[in-house]
Design a protein around this motif. Structure first.
Motif, PDB file in Angstrom:
ATOM      1  N   LYS A  39      79.437  62.822 -29.628  1.00 30.01           N
ATOM      2  CA  LYS A  39      78.439  61.876 -30.120  1.00 30.01           C
ATOM      3  C   LYS A  39      77.071  62.251 -29.567  1.00 30.01           C
ATOM      4  O   LYS A  39      76.958  62.929 -28.531  1.00 30.01           O
ATOM      5  N   GLN A  40      76.043  61.781 -30.256  1.00 27.65           N
ATOM      6  CA  GLN A  40      74.682  61.972 -29.767  1.00 27.65           C
ATOM      7  C   GLN A  40      74.454  61.039 -28.581  1.00 27.65           C
ATOM      8  O   GLN A  40      75.050  59.973 -28.503  1.00 27.65           O
ATOM      9  N   SER A  41      73.575  61.450 -27.694  1.00 28.50           N
ATOM     10  CA  SER A  41      73.251  60.606 -26.554  1.00 28.50           C
ATOM     11  C   SER A  41      71.858  60.982 -26.049  1.00 28.50           C
ATOM     12  O   SER A  41      71.197  61.844 -26.627  1.00 28.50           O
ATOM     13  N   ASP A  42      71.460  60.348 -24.955  1.00 24.15           N
ATOM     14  CA  ASP A  42      70.141  60.671 -24.406  1.00 24.15           C
ATOM     15  C   ASP A  42      70.091  62.080 -23.828  1.00 24.15           C
ATOM     16  O   ASP A  42      69.018  62.620 -23.597  1.00 24.15           O
ATOM     17  N   HIS A  43      71.269  62.686 -23.607  1.00 26.19           N
ATOM     18  CA  HIS A  43      71.287  64.055 -23.096  1.00 26.19           C
ATOM     19  C   HIS A  43      71.922  65.029 -24.087  1.00 26.19           C
ATOM     20  O   HIS A  43      72.171  66.185 -23.747  1.00 26.19           O
ATOM     21  N   LYS A  44      72.189  64.546 -25.303  1.00 25.38           N
ATOM     22  CA  LYS A  44      72.782  65.426 -26.317  1.00 25.38           C
ATOM     23  C   LYS A  44      72.225  65.020 -27.682  1.00 25.38           C
ATOM     24  O   LYS A  44      72.665  64.031 -28.262  1.00 25.38           O
ATOM     25  N   TYR A  45      71.260  65.783 -28.175  1.00 21.63           N
ATOM     26  CA  TYR A  45      70.534  65.357 -29.378  1.00 21.63           C
ATOM     27  C   TYR A  45      71.247  65.721 -30.676  1.00 21.63           C
ATOM     28  O   TYR A  45      70.883  65.214 -31.725  1.00 21.63           O
ATOM     29  N   THR A  46      72.204  66.628 -30.594  1.00 23.51           N
ATOM     30  CA  THR A  46      73.001  66.909 -31.782  1.00 23.51           C
ATOM     31  C   THR A  46      74.447  67.111 -31.363  1.00 23.51           C
ATOM     32  O   THR A  46      74.716  67.647 -30.283  1.00 23.51           O
ATOM     33  N   ALA A  47      75.346  66.648 -32.210  1.00 26.30           N
ATOM     34  CA  ALA A  47      76.773  66.786 -31.915  1.00 26.30           C
ATOM     35  C   ALA A  47      77.476  67.345 -33.148  1.00 26.30           C
ATOM     36  O   ALA A  47      77.207  66.922 -34.271  1.00 26.30           O
ATOM     37  N   VAL A  48      78.360  68.312 -32.921  1.00 21.52           N
ATOM     38  CA  VAL A  48      79.187  68.856 -33.995  1.00 21.52           C
ATOM     39  C   VAL A  48      80.530  68.137 -33.932  1.00 21.52           C
ATOM     40  O   VAL A  48      81.259  68.257 -32.945  1.00 21.52           O
ATOM     41  N   LEU A  49      80.809  67.360 -34.967  1.00 20.13           N
ATOM     42  CA  LEU A  49      82.059  66.604 -35.011  1.00 20.13           C
ATOM     43  C   LEU A  49      83.122  67.416 -35.743  1.00 20.13           C
ATOM     44  O   LEU A  49      82.810  68.180 -36.657  1.00 20.13           O
ATOM     45  N   ALA A  50      84.362  67.241 -35.342  1.00 23.56           N
ATOM     46  CA  ALA A  50      85.475  67.961 -35.977  1.00 23.56           C
ATOM     47  C   ALA A  50      86.568  66.976 -36.348  1.00 23.56           C
ATOM     48  O   ALA A  50      86.898  66.067 -35.571  1.00 23.56           O
ATOM     49  N   LYS A  51      87.105  67.148 -37.557  1.00 23.29           N
ATOM     50  CA  LYS A  51      88.225  66.326 -38.003  1.00 23.29           C
ATOM     51  C   LYS A  51      89.131  67.222 -38.828  1.00 23.29           C
ATOM     52  O   LYS A  51      88.690  67.768 -39.845  1.00 23.29           O
ATOM     53  N   ASN A  52      90.366  67.399 -38.374  1.00 27.84           N
ATOM     54  CA  ASN A  52      91.272  68.382 -38.984  1.00 27.84           C
ATOM     55  C   ASN A  52      90.543  69.729 -38.977  1.00 27.84           C
ATOM     56  O   ASN A  52      90.085  70.168 -37.949  1.00 27.84           O
TER      57      ASN A  52
END
Ligand code: SF4
Ligand code: SF4
Ligand code: SF4
Length: 239
Positions: A39-52
């Motif tokens: 998830k995005q957070s104050d210390h992670k501005y982009t997140a790569v999500l994975a599903k299957n």
């Protein structure tokens, strides 16, 4: 003409090099633990999500007509003609209206800091101003994240959908959502699977901001500004 990003999930291999490059560009920490945070957070501005076997990026959409900037009482957030929605922490008073206004729940607050600020992706505004592409687009080994003129990227996205029947959901996410965004998404599976709302209005959110804020009258009291640094409370007292 303004710049944009086109993220094509069908070309993404989930390598997370965009996450790493974003962290480096924004002088944020990055390690295996942070890489595992989905998830995005104050210390992670982009997140790569994975599903299957599918992937999807989350980041600030850098809206064409951003609700966060409209809600900000001191113009700490601003849309630039080049595309990025930038943030001036020197102006920010910590009221967190932007967090309430954003339809994508993007702006995050540094609750753990003594002098917290709002944090979000600003589409590598300094790099874009210098004629470079964003760090995430530059590092992407497959071209899944591509930087360019928004109009050109829209045409390219339309071409990809047209030339590859059955490969994509027939929708460019961000083309019209909230009046259009500077991040455009393509996917082979419904965007809702990764938390993107399917019924986002096509009307620019600033038009709705007063309505949004009018729904949280208990959050705001008029006057000067003191904000509490409690994660579970968004109370803002304006005396
Ligand atoms: S996604 Fe949210 S934070 Fe980003 S520009 Fe739009 S309203 Fe602002
Ligand atoms: S916290 Fe308040 S002052 Fe700071 S950017 Fe958000 S709306 Fe603007
Ligand atoms: S760098 Fe490119 S291929 Fe790798 S996760 Fe990011 S968008 Fe996907």
């Amino acid at each position: 003409m303004s710049k944009a990003l086109l993220y094509d999930a069908t070309m993404c291999i989930g390598c997370k090099q965009c996450e790493q490059a974003c962290a480096t560009e924004n002088k944020l920490p990055y390690n295996d633990g942070i890489a595992a945070e989905a998830k995005q957070s104050d210390h992670k501005y982009t997140a790569v999500l994975a599903k299957n076997d599918k992937f999807m990026r989350r980041l600030c959409m850098n809206c064409q007509d951003p609700a966060c900037a409209s809600a900000c009482p001191v113009a700490a957030l601003r849309k630039t003609p080049a595309g990025p929605v930038i943030y001036d922490e020197g102006r920010c008073i910590g009221c967190r209206y932007c967090m309430l206004a954003c339809p994508f729940s993007v702006p995050k607050y540094e609750w753990g800091k003594i002098l917290p600020k709002v944090r979000k992706c600003t589409m590598c505004a300094d790099r874009v101003a210098a004629g470079k592409q964003t760090a995430c687009a530059e590092i992407c080994p497959t071209g899944a994240t591509k930087f360019g003129e928004r109009d050109d990227l829209i045409q390219e996205a339309q071409r990809r959908i047209r030339d590859n029947p059955g490969q994509f959901v027939k929708h460019i996410y961000g083309l019209n959502e909230v009046g259009g965004t500077s991040v455009l998404l393509l996917s082979s599976v419904p965007f809702e699977q990764f938390g993107y709302s399917a019924d986002m209005l096509t009307e620019p959110m600033p038009l709705l901001t007063s309505r949004v804020l009018s729904k949280v009258p208990d959050v705001v009291t008029l006057g000067g500004v003191i904000s509490t640094a409690q994660p579970s409370r968004r109370t803002v007292h304006i005396f």
